[in-house]
Scaffold this motif. Structure first.
Motif, PDB file in Angstrom:
ATOM      1  N   THR A 141       0.889  -1.365   0.118  1.00  0.00           N
ATOM      2  CA  THR A 141       0.003   0.012  -0.047  1.00  0.00           C
ATOM      3  C   THR A 141       0.808   1.190  -0.098  1.00  0.00           C
ATOM      4  O   THR A 141       0.539   2.122  -0.838  1.00  0.00           O
ATOM      5  CB  THR A 141      -0.867  -0.136   1.122  1.00  0.00           C
ATOM      6  N   ILE A 142       1.885   1.211   0.852  1.00  0.00           N
ATOM      7  CA  ILE A 142       2.762   2.482   0.916  1.00  0.00           C
ATOM      8  C   ILE A 142       3.327   2.563  -0.735  1.00  0.00           C
ATOM      9  O   ILE A 142       3.664   3.670  -1.153  1.00  0.00           O
ATOM     10  CB  ILE A 142       3.893   2.254   2.163  1.00  0.00           C
ATOM     11  N   GLY A 149       0.533   7.708  -6.361  1.00  0.00           N
ATOM     12  CA  GLY A 149      -0.132   8.931  -5.720  1.00  0.00           C
ATOM     13  C   GLY A 149      -1.442   8.538  -5.253  1.00  0.00           C
ATOM     14  O   GLY A 149      -2.065   7.385  -5.464  1.00  0.00           O
ATOM     15  N   ILE A 150      -2.099   9.238  -4.404  1.00  0.00           N
ATOM     16  CA  ILE A 150      -3.195   9.057  -3.576  1.00  0.00           C
ATOM     17  C   ILE A 150      -4.322   8.919  -4.449  1.00  0.00           C
ATOM     18  O   ILE A 150      -5.149   8.127  -4.488  1.00  0.00           O
ATOM     19  CB  ILE A 150      -3.400  10.256  -2.699  1.00  0.00           C
ATOM     20  N   ASP A 154      -6.860   5.734  -5.260  1.00  0.00           N
ATOM     21  CA  ASP A 154      -8.181   5.717  -4.817  1.00  0.00           C
ATOM     22  C   ASP A 154      -9.035   5.182  -6.186  1.00  0.00           C
ATOM     23  O   ASP A 154     -10.326   4.781  -5.989  1.00  0.00           O
ATOM     24  CB  ASP A 154      -8.566   7.202  -4.568  1.00  0.00           C
ATOM     25  N   ASP A 155      -8.379   5.274  -7.233  1.00  0.00           N
ATOM     26  CA  ASP A 155      -9.008   4.649  -8.449  1.00  0.00           C
ATOM     27  C   ASP A 155      -8.880   3.243  -8.605  1.00  0.00           C
ATOM     28  O   ASP A 155      -9.338   2.440  -9.683  1.00  0.00           O
ATOM     29  CB  ASP A 155      -8.558   5.298  -9.653  1.00  0.00           C
ATOM     30  N   GLY A 156      -8.267   2.430  -7.703  1.00  0.00           N
ATOM     31  CA  GLY A 156      -8.307   1.095  -7.606  1.00  0.00           C
ATOM     32  C   GLY A 156      -6.736   0.469  -8.138  1.00  0.00           C
ATOM     33  O   GLY A 156      -6.640  -0.393  -8.123  1.00  0.00           O
ATOM     34  N   TYR A 157      -5.864   1.402  -8.150  1.00  0.00           N
ATOM     35  CA  TYR A 157      -4.368   1.014  -8.461  1.00  0.00           C
ATOM     36  C   TYR A 157      -3.894   0.467  -7.309  1.00  0.00           C
ATOM     37  O   TYR A 157      -4.040   0.932  -6.077  1.00  0.00           O
ATOM     38  CB  TYR A 157      -3.679   2.045  -9.290  1.00  0.00           C
TER      39      TYR A 157
END
Length: 236
Positions: A141-142, A149-150, A154-157
């Motif tokens: 995740t990090i 990027g955030i 948020d788009d599922g990457y």
């Protein structure tokens, strides 16, 4: 374990005890520890080593049963019965610790499909495997946030780099320790294929993994927990 004498030790041959596990064990009178003379029908407690009975003790309940009076009419003979086995709590062999079992599974026993694995070895591996799996998800995740990027995250990457490597590395040792756990219950390692039965297969394997080690030696080697002692039900 407990058993019943089917044949006494005589000049014609060794005696035979029918154990509570359904197996027959040979014995000699020299293995009787309380100097009792065993006869057919006696209930005994003994340690099974292969097909031999060792350290035999005749239970007093059977030895002290009163004989019928000589003048009384003899009742019809009834099959000898005795209570269900009540095993003593034999101390288990001291374990090496769940962390040691985990490291050994991933190193020395990585390709080890032979032998037996006690219950604590299996669940020690599973515990630290799951903890490490959670850590790899956090690291990925990090890593994903630092690369995409955030907004893209948020788009599922999601980049499962560490998670994927951890899962791949544990395929073989995970199967191996499960197979050795089946061996500890005197089952074939092919029982592992139950995992591929939808819905119920994994649940059946899970139940098998909860069952304690069998005390007796089998074709896969001696018990890693009891080392030949009689069965006990302490969780270890």
């Amino acid at each position: 374990m407990r058993g019943q004498v089917l044949k006494a030790d005589t000049a014609d041959g060794l005696g035979i005890i029918l154990g509570d596990d359904g197996q027959r064990y040979r014995f000699s009178q020299a293995q009787v520890r309380d100097d009792s003379r065993l006869a057919q029908g006696h209930v005994v407690d003994f340690i099974g080593m292969g097909d031999e009975a060792r350290d035999i003790y005749m239970l007093k309940a059977a030895a002290d049963a009163p004989a019928p009076a000589a003048s009384a009419p003899q009742p019809a003979a009834a099959p000898a019965t005795y209570a269900a086995p009540a095993y003593a709590h034999t101390p288990a062999v001291k374990s090496d610790g769940i962390w040691t079992y985990f490291l050994r599974t991933l190193s020395k026993n990585y390709f080890q499909f032979n032998g037996r694995a006690r219950r604590q070895e299996y669940w020690g591996y599973i515990l630290f495997y799951l903890l490490a799996f959670i850590v790899t998800i956090i690291l990925d995740t990090i890593l994903t946030l630092s690369i995409f990027g955030i907004e893209d995250a948020d788009d599922g990457y999601f980049l499962p780099l560490f998670t994927g490597l951890w899962l791949l590395y544990n395929i073989i040792p995970g199967i191996a320790v499960t197979v050795r756990r089946f061996h500890d219950q005197d089952l074939s390692g092919w029982v592992y294929l139950l995992n591929f039965i939808p819905y119920v297969g994994g649940l059946v394997v899970f139940v098998f993994m909860l069952i304690d080690s069998r005390a007796e030696e089998n074709v896969h080697g001696p018990s890693p927990k009891y080392q030949g002692h009689s069965a006990a039900d302490a969780f270890a």
